[in-house]
Scaffold this motif. Structure first.
Motif, mmCIF file in Angstrom:
data_model
loop_
_atom_site.group_PDB
_atom_site.id
_atom_site.type_symbol
_atom_site.label_atom_id
_atom_site.label_comp_id
_atom_site.label_asym_id
_atom_site.label_seq_id
_atom_site.Cartn_x
_atom_site.Cartn_y
_atom_site.Cartn_z
ATOM 1 N N ALA A 16 0.829 -1.205 0.000
ATOM 2 C CA ALA A 16 0.000 0.000 0.000
ATOM 3 C C ALA A 16 0.865 1.257 0.000
ATOM 4 O O ALA A 16 0.534 2.250 -0.652
ATOM 5 C CB ALA A 16 -0.928 0.001 1.203
ATOM 6 N N LEU A 17 1.980 1.211 0.708
ATOM 7 C CA LEU A 17 2.864 2.384 0.769
ATOM 8 C C LEU A 17 3.475 2.685 -0.596
ATOM 9 O O LEU A 17 3.646 3.847 -0.963
ATOM 10 C CB LEU A 17 3.975 2.166 1.806
ATOM 11 C CG LEU A 17 3.543 2.170 3.266
ATOM 12 C CD1 LEU A 17 4.728 1.840 4.164
ATOM 13 C CD2 LEU A 17 2.934 3.491 3.659
ATOM 14 N N ALA A 32 6.660 8.418 8.085
ATOM 15 C CA ALA A 32 6.581 9.826 8.501
ATOM 16 C C ALA A 32 5.573 10.576 7.636
ATOM 17 O O ALA A 32 4.780 11.385 8.137
ATOM 18 C CB ALA A 32 7.959 10.481 8.434
ATOM 19 N N SER A 33 5.571 10.302 6.349
ATOM 20 C CA SER A 33 4.628 10.932 5.423
ATOM 21 C C SER A 33 3.195 10.502 5.726
ATOM 22 O O SER A 33 2.258 11.319 5.699
ATOM 23 C CB SER A 33 5.014 10.580 3.986
ATOM 24 O OG SER A 33 4.108 11.137 3.082
ATOM 25 N N LEU A 34 3.013 9.232 6.034
ATOM 26 C CA LEU A 34 1.694 8.709 6.371
ATOM 27 C C LEU A 34 1.163 9.354 7.653
ATOM 28 O O LEU A 34 -0.013 9.741 7.735
ATOM 29 C CB LEU A 34 1.785 7.190 6.525
ATOM 30 C CG LEU A 34 0.510 6.387 6.554
ATOM 31 C CD1 LEU A 34 -0.291 6.561 5.274
ATOM 32 C CD2 LEU A 34 0.849 4.909 6.743
ATOM 33 N N ASP A 79 12.947 9.728 14.664
ATOM 34 C CA ASP A 79 12.759 11.015 13.984
ATOM 35 C C ASP A 79 11.607 11.000 12.978
ATOM 36 O O ASP A 79 11.191 12.047 12.487
ATOM 37 C CB ASP A 79 14.048 11.509 13.328
ATOM 38 C CG ASP A 79 14.575 10.584 12.241
ATOM 39 O OD1 ASP A 79 13.963 9.538 11.963
ATOM 40 O OD2 ASP A 79 15.625 10.913 11.656
ATOM 41 N N ALA A 80 11.026 9.835 12.703
ATOM 42 C CA ALA A 80 9.846 9.759 11.826
ATOM 43 C C ALA A 80 8.589 10.234 12.564
ATOM 44 O O ALA A 80 7.585 10.565 11.935
ATOM 45 C CB ALA A 80 9.636 8.334 11.330
ATOM 46 N N ILE A 81 8.659 10.270 13.886
ATOM 47 C CA ILE A 81 7.528 10.744 14.689
ATOM 48 C C ILE A 81 7.689 12.254 14.870
ATOM 49 O O ILE A 81 8.632 12.710 15.509
ATOM 50 C CB ILE A 81 7.477 10.054 16.077
ATOM 51 C CG1 ILE A 81 7.560 8.538 15.949
ATOM 52 C CG2 ILE A 81 6.239 10.500 16.849
ATOM 53 C CD1 ILE A 81 6.440 7.865 15.196
ATOM 54 N N PRO A 82 6.790 13.053 14.284
ATOM 55 C CA PRO A 82 6.949 14.509 14.359
ATOM 56 C C PRO A 82 6.784 15.046 15.780
ATOM 57 O O PRO A 82 6.148 14.413 16.621
ATOM 58 C CB PRO A 82 5.851 15.039 13.433
ATOM 59 C CG PRO A 82 4.893 13.931 13.240
ATOM 60 C CD PRO A 82 5.615 12.648 13.523
#
Length: 193
Positions: A16-17, A32-34, A79-82
Motif C-alpha cells: 500500500a505504501l 513519517a509521510s503517512l 525522527d519519523a515521529i513529528p
C-alpha cells in the motif's frame, strides 16, 4: 476539558505504501509521510496522540511476535515521529518498553501472555493531557488474565504438590527424571490436570 486528536495508523503494508507514497523514500520516511497525512486532519491544532502498529528502531522483541522487520528494511526511526505528537502508543511487540522518554514513544506490550517465553508483567498506560502536554504518565499492571508459568520438577512424586500451587495459571511442566513414567502415572496426571 482538553480536546485531543488521535492519529490512528494501522500496520502499514509495504504494498500500500508503494502505491500511495514516494517510491524512492525509505520505509521510515514513508511512515513519517503517512503520519503527516493523518495530522492534516487535525484542523484545530489539538494535542496529538499517535496510535500505530510499527516496529520502531530500539524495540526489543520477546521472540514470539510475528516477524515484520527483515534486515532493518521496515524499521521506523524515532525522527519519523513529528514533534507535534505528544504521545505515541505502539503495538506489535509483546514486551512493555519505552522507545523514547523525550518523545513519549512506548509499547505497552500485549495485554496477556501469548507464549511461555514471555516473562514481562502485563500493563497499560494511563496519562493526562493538560495544556497540550502529557502529564501524570503511569503504568498500571493488569490484575486479570491467567499467567503462563514454566515449572521444572525433578521428582514425579512432587508434581502434584507443585501443580497445586499454580491453580490460577496455565503451567508448562518440565519433568526431569531417569526413567519413563508408567502408563498409570501419565493417565493420572492428565486426568487431574
Amino acid at each position: 476539558g482538553e480536546t485531543v486528536f488521535f492519529n490512528l495508523v494501522s500496520y502499514p503494508n509495504e504494498q500500500a505504501l508503494i502505491k500511495t507514497l514516494d517510491e524512492n523514500a525509505t520505509y521510515s520516511q514513508k511512515i513519517a509521510s503517512l503520519i503527516a497525512s493523518g495530522s492534516a486532519y487535525n484542523k484545530n491544532d489539538c494535542p496529538e496522540i499517535l496510535v500505530s502498529h510499527l516496529f520502531m528502531a530500539g524495540g526489543v522483541s520477546d521472540g514470539v511476535e510475528k516477524p515484520i522487520e527483515l534486515g532493518g528494511a521496515r524499521l521506523v526511526f524515532v525522527d519519523a515521529i513529528p514533534n507535534n505528537i505528544i504521545y505515541t502508543a505502539l503495538g506489535h511487540l509483546h514486551k512493555r518498553q519505552v522507545i523514547s522518554r523525550q518523545k513519549n514513544i512506548a509499547y505497552s506490550g500485549s495485554i496477556l501472555q501469548y507464549d511461555f517465553g514471555e516473562k514481562e508483567e502485563k500493563s497499560f498506560e494511563v496519562l493526562t493531557v493538560k495544556d497540550g502536554k502529557v502529564q501524570d504518565l503511569e503504568t498500571v499492571e493488569f490484575e486479570s488474565g491467567k499467567k503462563l508459568k514454566v515449572v521444572n520438577c525433578y521428582d514425579f512424586s512432587k508434581c502434584y504438590e507443585i501443580l497445586d500451587t499454580y491453580q490460577n495459571c496455565y503451567v508448562k511442566l518440565c519433568l526431569y527424571q531417569n526413567q519413563p513414567l508408567s502408563p498409570m502415572e501419565v493417565t493420572d496426571l492428565l486426568e487431574k490436570y
